[in-house]
Motif scaffolding. Structure first.
Motif, PDB file in Angstrom:
ATOM      1  N   SER A  36     -15.437   7.952  31.484  1.00 15.90           N
ATOM      2  CA  SER A  36     -16.440   7.044  30.941  1.00 15.90           C
ATOM      3  C   SER A  36     -15.777   5.769  30.465  1.00 15.90           C
ATOM      4  O   SER A  36     -14.549   5.698  30.351  1.00 15.90           O
ATOM      5  N   PHE A  57     -18.645   4.928  25.887  1.00 15.39           N
ATOM      6  CA  PHE A  57     -19.418   6.056  26.422  1.00 15.39           C
ATOM      7  C   PHE A  57     -20.846   5.673  26.810  1.00 15.39           C
ATOM      8  O   PHE A  57     -21.773   6.464  26.676  1.00 15.39           O
ATOM      9  N   TYR A  63     -20.955   6.709  32.584  1.00 18.41           N
ATOM     10  CA  TYR A  63     -20.180   7.852  33.055  1.00 18.41           C
ATOM     11  C   TYR A  63     -19.946   7.717  34.558  1.00 18.41           C
ATOM     12  O   TYR A  63     -20.863   7.381  35.307  1.00 18.41           O
ATOM     13  N   PHE A 113     -19.885  11.834  37.203  1.00 19.29           N
ATOM     14  CA  PHE A 113     -20.501  13.016  36.594  1.00 19.29           C
ATOM     15  C   PHE A 113     -21.439  13.721  37.575  1.00 19.29           C
ATOM     16  O   PHE A 113     -21.326  14.933  37.804  1.00 19.29           O
ATOM     17  N   GLN A 119     -13.390  19.033  28.415  1.00 15.95           N
ATOM     18  CA  GLN A 119     -14.359  18.373  29.286  1.00 15.95           C
ATOM     19  C   GLN A 119     -15.170  19.401  30.077  1.00 15.95           C
ATOM     20  O   GLN A 119     -16.378  19.225  30.294  1.00 15.95           O
ATOM     21  N   PHE A 176     -17.959  20.586  27.846  1.00 19.00           N
ATOM     22  CA  PHE A 176     -19.095  19.653  27.776  1.00 19.00           C
ATOM     23  C   PHE A 176     -20.075  19.961  28.904  1.00 19.00           C
ATOM     24  O   PHE A 176     -21.287  20.026  28.689  1.00 19.00           O
ATOM     25  N   ALA A 217     -24.027  21.999  28.888  1.00 14.17           N
ATOM     26  CA  ALA A 217     -25.229  21.287  29.331  1.00 14.17           C
ATOM     27  C   ALA A 217     -25.932  21.980  30.493  1.00 14.17           C
ATOM     28  O   ALA A 217     -27.116  21.726  30.744  1.00 14.17           O
ATOM     29  N   LYS A 221     -21.413  18.257  22.552  1.00  9.58           N
ATOM     30  CA  LYS A 221     -22.541  17.959  23.418  1.00  9.58           C
ATOM     31  C   LYS A 221     -22.633  16.467  23.718  1.00  9.58           C
ATOM     32  O   LYS A 221     -22.257  15.622  22.910  1.00  9.58           O
ATOM     33  N   PHE A 222     -23.116  16.179  24.914  1.00  5.14           N
ATOM     34  CA  PHE A 222     -23.390  14.800  25.262  1.00  5.14           C
ATOM     35  C   PHE A 222     -24.476  14.287  24.312  1.00  5.14           C
ATOM     36  O   PHE A 222     -25.451  14.970  24.027  1.00  5.14           O
ATOM     37  N   ILE A 253     -20.165  10.653  21.056  1.00  7.37           N
ATOM     38  CA  ILE A 253     -20.150  10.811  22.505  1.00  7.37           C
ATOM     39  C   ILE A 253     -21.501  10.418  23.071  1.00  7.37           C
ATOM     40  O   ILE A 253     -22.543  10.840  22.586  1.00  7.37           O
ATOM     41  N   GLN A 258     -24.082  10.007  26.617  1.00  7.97           N
ATOM     42  CA  GLN A 258     -24.592  11.025  27.516  1.00  7.97           C
ATOM     43  C   GLN A 258     -24.839  10.472  28.909  1.00  7.97           C
ATOM     44  O   GLN A 258     -25.385   9.382  29.067  1.00  7.97           O
TER      45      GLN A 258
END
Length: 224
Positions: A71, A75, A78, A81, A106, A109, A113, A140-141, A146, A148
């Motif tokens: 990212s 952030f 991204y 992803f 990572q 993460f 999700a 979490k995103f 952080i 998303q």
């Protein structure tokens, strides 16, 4: 144990951390008790993209190193992803089915999700829904500091009804994010350890981890 009571091992897809590899995560997980590892069918996958910069594990683990995504500094963007999620799905189609996901850093993460992305029908729709997740040093995103990615924009907008176990290090820089993450899951199992951003040895926590997996029998899984 009588042969009639022996049930299949859970098949778990393991996702490594940023700029490391499946081989490195396998070595890290290898510190766990053999009595536990013997009862797990673990599959370690390399991310599809070579590390686009220096790895923090250089000097500790040999290359090559890979990354799932990267990212920009704040952030807000991204990179790769969606491509990595599609890559994971393709692997699961070819080599699955998988019962659960294990993710470190990572990889954690992403793993955290997945249940919501599957429930929303935005990703991993070609494979069976994940029955549980094992989160090690994750967050979490959209959580603590952080952003998303678009595909996971709603991943933590409502409680996640997926069995989960969370490893949170007392001196991990993601401790706050990991605590925030586990609160998004319904009835999470949490293991606190004294170390930092790493895969810890289980030690006495073996007696928490093993019952967690065994208890999944009530969710229709055949374990041990």
């Amino acid at each position: 144990m009588e042969e009639s009571l022996i049930q299949k091992k859970p098949r778990i897809l393991c996702l490594h951390g940023f700029r490391t590899s499946g081989a490195i995560l396998k070595k890290q997980i290898g510190k766990w008790p053999e009595t536990l590892l013997h009862n797990l069918d673990l599959h370690f996958l390399d991310a599809p993209f070579p590390a686009n910069g220096k790895s923090d594990v250089e000097g500790f683990f040999d290359p090559p190193y890979f990354e799932w995504y990267r990212s920009n500094q704040d952030f807000t963007e991204y990179i790769n992803f969606e491509e990595s999620i599609a890559y994971i799905e393709d692997y699961m189609v070819m080599h699955g089915p998988f019962d659960g996901l294990l993710g470190f850093s990572q990889g954690a993460f992403i793993s955290a999700a997945v249940p919501s992305m599957q429930a929303e029908g935005v990703a991993l729709t070609k494979v069976e829904k994940i029955k549980f997740v094992i989160i090690i040093s994750g967050a979490k995103f959209g959580g603590i500091k952080i952003g998303q990615p678009k595909l996971a924009a709603k991943a933590f907008s409502s409680p996640i009804h997926c069995p989960s176990i969370h490893f949170i290090g007392e001196v991990d820089f993601l401790k706050e994010g990991g605590t925030d993450l586990m609160q998004s899951f319904v009835n999470p199992v949490v293991i606190y350890h004294p170390r930092g951003h790493t895969v810890p040895k289980l030690g006495q926590h073996y007696f928490v981890f093993f019952p967690f997996l065994s208890s999944l029998y009530q969710y229709g899984m055949l374990l041990f």
